[in-house]
Design a protein around this motif. Structure first.
Motif, short mmCIF file in Angstrom:
data_model
loop_
_atom_site.label_atom_id
_atom_site.label_comp_id
_atom_site.label_asym_id
_atom_site.label_seq_id
_atom_site.Cartn_x
_atom_site.Cartn_y
_atom_site.Cartn_z
N VAL A 379 0.86 -1.19 0.00
CA VAL A 379 0.00 0.00 0.00
C VAL A 379 0.89 1.23 0.00
O VAL A 379 1.83 1.34 0.80
CB VAL A 379 -0.93 0.01 1.23
CG1 VAL A 379 -1.78 1.28 1.24
CG2 VAL A 379 -1.82 -1.22 1.24
N CYS A 380 0.60 2.17 -0.90
CA CYS A 380 1.39 3.40 -1.00
C CYS A 380 1.10 4.28 0.22
O CYS A 380 -0.06 4.63 0.48
CB CYS A 380 1.03 4.14 -2.28
SG CYS A 380 1.88 5.73 -2.45
N PRO A 381 2.12 4.68 1.00
CA PRO A 381 1.91 5.53 2.17
C PRO A 381 1.42 6.95 1.81
O PRO A 381 0.83 7.63 2.64
CB PRO A 381 3.31 5.61 2.81
CG PRO A 381 4.09 4.52 2.19
CD PRO A 381 3.53 4.32 0.83
N GLU A 382 1.66 7.34 0.56
CA GLU A 382 1.31 8.69 0.12
C GLU A 382 -0.15 8.81 -0.32
O GLU A 382 -0.90 9.66 0.15
CB GLU A 382 2.22 9.11 -1.03
CG GLU A 382 2.14 10.58 -1.41
CD GLU A 382 2.81 11.49 -0.39
OE1 GLU A 382 2.45 12.67 -0.36
OE2 GLU A 382 3.69 11.01 0.37
N CYS A 383 -0.58 7.91 -1.24
CA CYS A 383 -1.95 8.01 -1.78
C CYS A 383 -2.87 6.89 -1.31
O CYS A 383 -4.08 6.92 -1.58
CB CYS A 383 -1.93 8.06 -3.31
SG CYS A 383 -1.19 6.60 -4.07
N GLY A 384 -2.35 5.88 -0.62
CA GLY A 384 -3.17 4.83 -0.04
C GLY A 384 -3.66 3.77 -1.01
O GLY A 384 -4.52 2.95 -0.65
N ILE A 385 -3.16 3.73 -2.23
CA ILE A 385 -3.59 2.73 -3.21
C ILE A 385 -2.78 1.44 -3.03
O ILE A 385 -1.56 1.49 -2.84
CB ILE A 385 -3.43 3.27 -4.65
CG1 ILE A 385 -4.40 4.44 -4.87
CG2 ILE A 385 -3.66 2.18 -5.68
CD1 ILE A 385 -4.31 5.07 -6.24
N MET A 386 -3.50 0.30 -3.10
CA MET A 386 -2.82 -0.99 -3.00
C MET A 386 -2.33 -1.42 -4.38
O MET A 386 -3.07 -1.33 -5.37
CB MET A 386 -3.75 -2.06 -2.42
CG MET A 386 -3.12 -3.44 -2.35
SD MET A 386 -4.14 -4.67 -1.53
CE MET A 386 -3.82 -4.28 0.18
#
Length: 404
Positions: A379-386
């Motif tokens: 999961v991207c810590p910046e935009c939250g997309i898995m």
């Protein structure tokens, strides 16, 4: 552009004998030239160019003892000598000439001193026991002709081909034709001039991420499965293990005393042949699969194909994955798709080896500091997309290709 075509020959028994004779003459000429060079160097002489050696061979052929050399095309032994001289010139270009550890141990075991011949990269004598053999054929259209599913070879005649190739029949010029034997079948390999078509409509470019679980993942989510996990390859690998164990036991029975020497019986020779046959079957299945999958990718006519530059040498140091990585044959996949892209006027782009395709978020561009090999989703810590690791990497490679 030069395009190389390889077609299997289907010779009858008489033609097989003639092809074998041509290969034997080529091997003899190569070894004869090598012995001349070694003798010359031993006496303090300099390199003998191929022109001098070929003149000497012409005089040698007049000797009744060497009449058998006239039974094949005159170009076969001459080209073999030229090949040897090219091999020598390539050897002279090697800066750090050295002896390998294996060569040192063998010389120590045999109680002999190392010579120039033992240096890594030095041309070696060819053995008649070698499985792979081959020879050169004249390039001019008068001596090499293709008609339908047949080819005419000098002093051999018309030989049937496994397929009908229109490009060979309409070619105006041939380059470096070679007849080769892989231990089971004869092939002809010839290069011709090729002009790719320019008037074509391209689709969107693609990014390809190579892997172990799947051979490749495309940026649109498509996955090319790992052929080594198929039922047929697994069956052949089991068969190969059984044959190798059987061969090992036979070798142990034929061990001569306490010395590591073995007597090769007829049954051992038969088993070795069967093992080579299984190895070839596995290799053919893998190669055919690579050609089929790369053809599908190129047939879609993408604007470009972008792949990563993998450090395979470093990857195989992981002993748990080394075999799986080697079986995937990444270099062969890249080689095939690269030349197919050239044939179809498709740009082939190789991303920088240190480009973080897996660690970069394909949505916002955030780059992770670290990512273990076991992490398949993150999961991207910046935009939250898995992200799926492989699909995300393929998308990033596609974007890399667009900006290149």
């Amino acid at each position: 552009m030069i395009k190389t075509i390889r077609v299997q020959l289907l010779p009858n028994n008489k033609q097989k004998t003639l092809l074998k004779k041509c290969a034997d003459v080529a091997r003899w000429a190569y070894n004869w030239a090598l012995s001349k060079q070694l003798e010359n160097f031993k006496n303090g002489g300099k390199f003998i160019n191929d022109g001098e050696l070929r003149k000497e061979l012409t005089q040698l052929k007049k000797n009744p003892e060497y009449n058998w050399l006239n039974e094949v095309s005159a170009q076969i032994p001459k080209q073999a000598i030229k090949d040897l001289c090219i091999a020598y010139k390539n050897f002279f270009r090697i800066e750090n000439k050295h002896y390998s550890e294996k060569t040192k141990k063998k010389a120590l075991r045999q109680g002999r001193q190392l010579t120039v011949y033992d240096l890594e990269g030095h041309p070696k004598f060819k053995s008649k026991k070698d499985v792979q053999q081959g020879f050169y054929h004249r390039e001019d259209l008068g001596h090499l002709k293709f008609k339908g599913d047949k080819v005419k070879l000098e002093k051999i005649g018309w030989i049937k081909l496994s397929e009908n190739r229109i490009e060979l029949q309409t070619a105006e010029k041939f380059y470096n034709p070679r007849i080769k034997f892989d231990g089971f079948n004869w092939f002809i390999t010839v290069s011709i001039d090729y002009k790719p078509t320019n008037n074509q409509k391209y689709s969107d470019g693609i990014g390809i991420d190579l892997g172990v679980k799947d051979l490749a993942v495309i940026n649109d989510g498509r996955k090319i499965p790992n052929i080594n996990k198929s039922q047929e390859i697994r069956r052949l690998n089991k068969k190969l293990k059984r044959l190798q164990r059987k061969l090992s036991r036979k070798y142990e029975k034929q061990k001569e005393g306490g010395v590591n020497r073995y007597k090769k019986t007829k049954n051992i020779i038969k088993l070795e042949y069967l093992i080579r046959k299984v190895h070839k079957k596995i290799k053919d299945i893998r190669t055919n699969y690579l050609h089929q999958e790369t053809a599908k990718l190129v047939k879609a006519k993408p604007e470009f194909v972008c792949m990563e530059d993998l450090n395979v040498k470093g990857m195989v140091k992981n002993h748990k994955l080394a075999k799986s990585i080697q079986e995937q044959t990444f270099s062969e996949f890249r080689r095939i798709i690269e030349y197919k892209c050239k044939w179809n006027n498709i740009r082939f782009i190789v991303a920088d080896r240190y480009y973080p395709s897996s660690k970069t978020c394909s949505e916002c561009g955030y780059i992770l500091d670290k990512m273990s090999l076991s992490t398949r989703k993150w999961v991207c810590p910046e935009c939250g997309i898995m992200h799926d690791r492989d699909i995300n990497a393929a998308i990033n490679l596609m974007k890399y290709g667009k900006s290149a």
